[in-house]
Design a protein around this motif. Structure first.
Motif, mmCIF file in Angstrom:
data_model
loop_
_atom_site.group_PDB
_atom_site.id
_atom_site.type_symbol
_atom_site.label_atom_id
_atom_site.label_comp_id
_atom_site.label_asym_id
_atom_site.label_seq_id
_atom_site.Cartn_x
_atom_site.Cartn_y
_atom_site.Cartn_z
ATOM 1 N N ASP A 5 22.067 -2.349 -23.776
ATOM 2 C CA ASP A 5 22.649 -1.078 -23.338
ATOM 3 C C ASP A 5 21.834 0.098 -23.867
ATOM 4 O O ASP A 5 21.602 1.080 -23.162
ATOM 5 N N ALA A 6 21.411 -0.004 -25.116
ATOM 6 C CA ALA A 6 20.610 1.062 -25.720
ATOM 7 C C ALA A 6 19.265 1.191 -25.006
ATOM 8 O O ALA A 6 18.804 2.304 -24.732
ATOM 9 N N ALA A 7 18.654 0.054 -24.685
ATOM 10 C CA ALA A 7 17.368 0.079 -23.977
ATOM 11 C C ALA A 7 17.533 0.719 -22.603
ATOM 12 O O ALA A 7 16.681 1.514 -22.181
ATOM 13 N N LEU A 8 18.605 0.409 -21.915
ATOM 14 C CA LEU A 8 18.857 1.015 -20.607
ATOM 15 C C LEU A 8 19.082 2.516 -20.734
ATOM 16 O O LEU A 8 18.623 3.285 -19.887
ATOM 17 N N ALA A 9 19.767 2.939 -21.784
ATOM 18 C CA ALA A 9 19.989 4.370 -22.002
ATOM 19 C C ALA A 9 18.672 5.081 -22.265
ATOM 20 O O ALA A 9 18.428 6.179 -21.741
ATOM 21 N N VAL A 10 17.800 4.462 -23.050
ATOM 22 C CA VAL A 10 16.483 5.046 -23.330
ATOM 23 C C VAL A 10 15.682 5.148 -22.034
ATOM 24 O O VAL A 10 15.083 6.194 -21.742
ATOM 25 N N LEU A 11 15.671 4.083 -21.240
ATOM 26 C CA LEU A 11 14.931 4.095 -19.982
ATOM 27 C C LEU A 11 15.443 5.189 -19.049
ATOM 28 O O LEU A 11 14.658 5.925 -18.447
ATOM 29 N N GLU A 12 16.745 5.337 -18.965
ATOM 30 C CA GLU A 12 17.311 6.375 -18.099
ATOM 31 C C GLU A 12 16.874 7.763 -18.566
ATOM 32 O O GLU A 12 16.502 8.610 -17.748
ATOM 33 N N GLU A 13 16.870 8.002 -19.857
ATOM 34 C CA GLU A 13 16.448 9.308 -20.377
ATOM 35 C C GLU A 13 14.970 9.558 -20.116
ATOM 36 O O GLU A 13 14.572 10.685 -19.793
ATOM 37 N N VAL A 14 14.142 8.523 -20.238
ATOM 38 C CA VAL A 14 12.705 8.669 -19.959
ATOM 39 C C VAL A 14 12.494 9.015 -18.479
ATOM 40 O O VAL A 14 11.713 9.915 -18.154
ATOM 41 N N LEU A 15 13.204 8.335 -17.601
ATOM 42 C CA LEU A 15 13.073 8.622 -16.171
ATOM 43 C C LEU A 15 13.537 10.042 -15.853
ATOM 44 O O LEU A 15 12.896 10.743 -15.069
ATOM 45 N N TRP A 16 14.637 10.466 -16.463
ATOM 46 C CA TRP A 16 15.111 11.832 -16.226
ATOM 47 C C TRP A 16 14.128 12.862 -16.762
ATOM 48 O O TRP A 16 13.885 13.890 -16.127
ATOM 49 N N ALA A 17 13.537 12.600 -17.918
ATOM 50 C CA ALA A 17 12.553 13.526 -18.475
ATOM 51 C C ALA A 17 11.339 13.621 -17.551
ATOM 52 O O ALA A 17 10.824 14.724 -17.293
ATOM 53 N N ALA A 18 10.885 12.486 -17.028
ATOM 54 C CA ALA A 18 9.750 12.487 -16.101
ATOM 55 C C ALA A 18 10.109 13.231 -14.822
ATOM 56 O O ALA A 18 9.302 14.024 -14.307
ATOM 57 N N ARG A 19 11.304 13.013 -14.326
ATOM 58 C CA ARG A 19 11.722 13.700 -13.102
ATOM 59 C C ARG A 19 11.790 15.215 -13.303
ATOM 60 O O ARG A 19 11.287 15.984 -12.484
ATOM 61 N N ARG A 20 12.414 15.641 -14.397
ATOM 62 C CA ARG A 20 12.523 17.082 -14.666
ATOM 63 C C ARG A 20 11.143 17.714 -14.809
ATOM 64 O O ARG A 20 10.883 18.789 -14.261
ATOM 65 N N ALA A 21 10.261 17.058 -15.539
ATOM 66 C CA ALA A 21 8.910 17.595 -15.736
ATOM 67 C C ALA A 21 8.143 17.630 -14.417
ATOM 68 O O ALA A 21 7.427 18.594 -14.137
ATOM 69 N N ALA A 22 8.298 16.608 -13.603
ATOM 70 C CA ALA A 22 7.615 16.577 -12.304
ATOM 71 C C ALA A 22 8.112 17.697 -11.410
ATOM 72 O O ALA A 22 7.316 18.387 -10.765
ATOM 73 N N PHE A 66 17.142 11.053 -5.626
ATOM 74 C CA PHE A 66 15.724 11.328 -5.839
ATOM 75 C C PHE A 66 14.883 10.247 -5.186
ATOM 76 O O PHE A 66 15.195 9.069 -5.236
ATOM 77 N N ASN A 67 13.779 10.671 -4.562
ATOM 78 C CA ASN A 67 12.809 9.758 -3.980
ATOM 79 C C ASN A 67 11.440 10.173 -4.514
ATOM 80 O O ASN A 67 10.993 11.287 -4.245
ATOM 81 N N PRO A 68 10.751 9.296 -5.261
ATOM 82 C CA PRO A 68 9.439 9.665 -5.802
ATOM 83 C C PRO A 68 8.458 10.132 -4.733
ATOM 84 O O PRO A 68 7.603 10.970 -5.001
ATOM 85 N N ASP A 69 8.586 9.608 -3.516
ATOM 86 C CA ASP A 69 7.669 10.011 -2.448
ATOM 87 C C ASP A 69 7.797 11.490 -2.099
ATOM 88 O O ASP A 69 6.886 12.074 -1.521
ATOM 89 N N SER A 70 8.908 12.113 -2.476
ATOM 90 C CA SER A 70 9.065 13.555 -2.234
ATOM 91 C C SER A 70 8.027 14.354 -3.027
ATOM 92 O O SER A 70 7.736 15.500 -2.693
ATOM 93 N N MET A 71 7.454 13.739 -4.057
ATOM 94 C CA MET A 71 6.440 14.405 -4.871
ATOM 95 C C MET A 71 5.091 14.456 -4.174
ATOM 96 O O MET A 71 4.184 15.140 -4.625
ATOM 97 N N LEU A 72 4.949 13.740 -3.069
ATOM 98 C CA LEU A 72 3.675 13.668 -2.375
ATOM 99 C C LEU A 72 3.474 14.789 -1.355
ATOM 100 O O LEU A 72 2.435 14.861 -0.726
ATOM 101 N N SER A 73 4.460 15.661 -1.210
ATOM 102 C CA SER A 73 4.321 16.751 -0.252
ATOM 103 C C SER A 73 3.183 17.676 -0.664
ATOM 104 O O SER A 73 2.885 17.810 -1.844
ATOM 105 N N PRO A 74 2.553 18.317 0.307
ATOM 106 C CA PRO A 74 1.427 19.215 -0.005
ATOM 107 C C PRO A 74 1.848 20.335 -0.946
ATOM 108 O O PRO A 74 2.972 20.822 -0.877
ATOM 109 N N ARG A 75 0.928 20.724 -1.815
ATOM 110 C CA ARG A 75 1.175 21.829 -2.738
ATOM 111 C C ARG A 75 1.063 23.150 -1.993
ATOM 112 O O ARG A 75 0.310 23.279 -1.053
#
Length: 78
Positions: A5-22, A66-75
């Motif tokens: 459970d702790a590992a899953l919580a850590v993974l979720e926080e890492v994914l959210w941090a990456a998403r927010r930063a992206a 969220f869909n990671p492919d949404s990050m591929l749109s032109p800048r």
């Protein structure tokens, strides 16, 4: 809380941090910003691919809208 459970919580926080930063850096310009976006895309897309292999719904780790492919749109040009 179990270690699993702790590992899953850590993974979720890492994914959210990456998403927010992206999302925050999406409109940044330059080679560094492009590289950063590529790195965030790689991390998030691998997580989504792996989740699919294990029949996990993105909602299971807080990424239902969220869909990671949404990050591929032109800048936007400066």
């Amino acid at each position: 809380m179990t270690k699993n459970d702790a590992a899953l919580a850590v993974l979720e926080e890492v994914l959210w941090a990456a998403r927010r930063a992206a999302e925050k850096s999406k409109d940044d310009q330059g080679q560094f910003a492009s590289g950063l976006q590529a790195a965030y895309y790689d991390v998030l897309s691998v997580a989504f691919e792996q989740a699919g292999l294990f029949d996990l719904d993105p909602a299971d780790f807080g990424m239902q809208d969220f869909n990671p492919d949404s990050m591929l749109s032109p800048r936007k040009a400066a």
